[in-house]
Design an enzyme around this catalytic site. Sequence first.
Site, PDB file in Angstrom:
ATOM      1  N   LYS A 134     -21.721  17.639  -7.528  1.00 31.20           N
ATOM      2  CA  LYS A 134     -21.979  17.320  -6.268  1.00 31.20           C
ATOM      3  C   LYS A 134     -21.040  17.903  -4.927  1.00 31.20           C
ATOM      4  CE  LYS A 134     -22.537  12.964  -3.589  1.00 31.20           C
ATOM      5  NZ  LYS A 134     -23.989  13.509  -3.119  1.00 31.20           N
ATOM      6  N   HIS A 193     -20.118  10.274  -9.601  1.00 31.68           N
ATOM      7  CA  HIS A 193     -21.194  11.473  -9.416  1.00 31.68           C
ATOM      8  C   HIS A 193     -20.856  12.661 -10.066  1.00 31.68           C
ATOM      9  CE1 HIS A 193     -22.886   9.135  -5.981  1.00 31.68           C
ATOM     10  NE2 HIS A 193     -24.051   9.872  -6.304  1.00 31.68           N
TER      11      HIS A 193
HETATM   12  P1  NAD Z   1     -29.018  21.040  -6.245  1.00 33.33           P
HETATM   13  O1  NAD Z   1     -27.804  21.782  -5.774  1.00 33.33           O
HETATM   14  O2  NAD Z   1     -29.438  20.765  -7.639  1.00 33.33           O
HETATM   15  O3  NAD Z   1     -30.157  21.343  -5.517  1.00 33.33           O
HETATM   16  C1  NAD Z   1     -30.422  21.782  -4.311  1.00 33.33           C
HETATM   17  C2  NAD Z   1     -30.979  22.963  -3.964  1.00 33.33           C
HETATM   18  O4  NAD Z   1     -31.106  23.393  -2.723  1.00 33.33           O
HETATM   19  C3  NAD Z   1     -30.525  24.393  -4.675  1.00 33.33           C
HETATM   20  O5  NAD Z   1     -31.557  24.850  -5.416  1.00 33.33           O
HETATM   21  C4  NAD Z   1     -30.283  25.323  -3.484  1.00 33.33           C
HETATM   22  O6  NAD Z   1     -30.504  26.472  -3.814  1.00 33.33           O
HETATM   23  C5  NAD Z   1     -31.335  24.615  -2.591  1.00 33.33           C
HETATM   24  N1  NAD Z   1     -30.819  25.070  -1.360  1.00 33.33           N
HETATM   25  C6  NAD Z   1     -29.500  24.786  -0.821  1.00 33.33           C
HETATM   26  N2  NAD Z   1     -29.611  25.168   0.652  1.00 33.33           N
HETATM   27  C7  NAD Z   1     -30.835  25.784   0.941  1.00 33.33           C
HETATM   28  C8  NAD Z   1     -31.150  26.460   2.153  1.00 33.33           C
HETATM   29  N3  NAD Z   1     -30.358  26.724   3.076  1.00 33.33           N
HETATM   30  N4  NAD Z   1     -32.550  26.814   1.923  1.00 33.33           N
HETATM   31  C9  NAD Z   1     -33.323  26.982   0.834  1.00 33.33           C
HETATM   32  N5  NAD Z   1     -32.695  26.261  -0.175  1.00 33.33           N
HETATM   33  C10 NAD Z   1     -31.436  25.561  -0.556  1.00 33.33           C
HETATM   34  O7  NAD Z   1     -28.429  19.334  -5.424  1.00 33.33           O
HETATM   35  P2  NAD Z   1     -29.261  17.921  -5.747  1.00 33.33           P
HETATM   36  O8  NAD Z   1     -28.635  17.401  -6.833  1.00 33.33           O
HETATM   37  O9  NAD Z   1     -30.609  18.070  -5.878  1.00 33.33           O
HETATM   38  O10 NAD Z   1     -28.963  17.320  -4.377  1.00 33.33           O
HETATM   39  C11 NAD Z   1     -29.641  18.069  -3.213  1.00 33.33           C
HETATM   40  C12 NAD Z   1     -29.104  17.144  -1.949  1.00 33.33           C
HETATM   41  O11 NAD Z   1     -29.976  15.934  -2.067  1.00 33.33           O
HETATM   42  C13 NAD Z   1     -27.644  16.660  -2.019  1.00 33.33           C
HETATM   43  O12 NAD Z   1     -27.283  16.783  -0.474  1.00 33.33           O
HETATM   44  C14 NAD Z   1     -27.421  15.410  -2.426  1.00 33.33           C
HETATM   45  O13 NAD Z   1     -26.576  14.871  -2.280  1.00 33.33           O
HETATM   46  C15 NAD Z   1     -28.889  14.850  -2.106  1.00 33.33           C
HETATM   47  N6  NAD Z   1     -29.234  13.718  -2.795  1.00 33.33           N
HETATM   48  C16 NAD Z   1     -29.807  12.538  -1.975  1.00 33.33           C
HETATM   49  C17 NAD Z   1     -30.380  11.587  -3.012  1.00 33.33           C
HETATM   50  C18 NAD Z   1     -31.080  10.554  -2.240  1.00 33.33           C
HETATM   51  O14 NAD Z   1     -31.827   9.613  -2.854  1.00 33.33           O
HETATM   52  N7  NAD Z   1     -30.922  10.490  -0.835  1.00 33.33           N
HETATM   53  C19 NAD Z   1     -30.254  11.640  -4.229  1.00 33.33           C
HETATM   54  C20 NAD Z   1     -29.821  12.957  -5.027  1.00 33.33           C
HETATM   55  C21 NAD Z   1     -29.266  13.720  -4.298  1.00 33.33           C
END
Ligand code: NAD
Length: 271
Positions: free
Chosen positions: A161, A157
């Site tokens: 991450k 990743h």
């Molecule tokens: P990222 O860091 O780019 O985005 C996360 C966003 O959430 C950020 O803008 C952050 O400010 C916001 N955030 C975090 N905590 C918060 C809170 N308490 N209240 C409001 N906003 C909050 O991360 P990403 O790459 O978009 O991934 C996000 C999550 O999704 C991770 O846990 C990742 O592992 C997961 N993910 C899952 C899949 C899937 O298919 N299930 C795919 C990609 C990523």
Amino acid sequence: MSGAAVPSSTSRTSGQSRVIGLVLLGASGRMGRAIEEAATAAGGFRIKGRIDRPQSQTAETPVVAEPLAPGDVVVDFSSPEGTMAACDLCVSAGAALVSGTTGLNTAQEGRVAATARSVAVLTASNFSLGVLALRRALQAALEVLPESWDVEIVERHHRLKADAPSGTALTLARDVGKLRGIPESGFRHGRSGRIGPRPPGELGIHAVRGGTWVGDHTILVAGAGEWLELRHVAQDRGAFAHGVLAAAQFVATAPAGMYHLEHLATGGRGI
Ligand code: NAD
């Protein structure tokens, strides 16, 4: 957190197809932006709220605080703390939840399960259809191969991450564990030092981090003198976003309960 949405009804376009109201939690993040882009391109969705941490709120993702109601869906791709806030929001508004956030601890997973007693909740560690197919292919391979074949999972990743190993690697490991009777205490997260021969029944998991890899999972199954490799590569986040939108359509009308991506592939019956 900022910009929590408030209650009303799911909109319909002049008595025709139903438009699903979405509230994006983690709206400014990589997945939040990919989901909004996919929802706009697909049609049939309306963004009623964008929630993020105040420091992450951008001009491109201003908060839209519209009433949230049963039939609407909160889509959470944030952090485990964000997922807890999503649970509160869904229970108070009677809205459904789709969550892809990974790295939750046992208590946080329990909170999500408790939310599913009030509203429809669909969670997946990976929303791509390719990974669903990978899990089926892995199951088929392990049914043929003897338990003496060693299984190792390698995931790659991007450098930003937050959690390791990935939620998808854990899902794959748990799938193997179920088929082979390996408990989570048998998962070996990396190796170093004079570890000696690989004990039977061990399952290796290796997390690689760097660059901009969106998500890459390889399962190696190694026998004597031959080995098999099953691999899925997500090239862009659209691969997850399409599954997320299908999940949102599903939970918008589903009764309260805990659902997984498998329910989409089997018309709600699960596998
Ligand atoms: P990222 O860091 O780019 O985005 C996360 C966003 O959430 C950020 O803008 C952050 O400010 C916001 N955030 C975090 N905590 C918060 C809170 N308490 N209240 C409001 N906003 C909050 O991360 P990403 O790459 O978009 O991934 C996000 C999550 O999704 C991770 O846990 C990742 O592992 C997961 N993910 C899952 C899949 C899937 O298919 N299930 C795919 C990609 C990523």
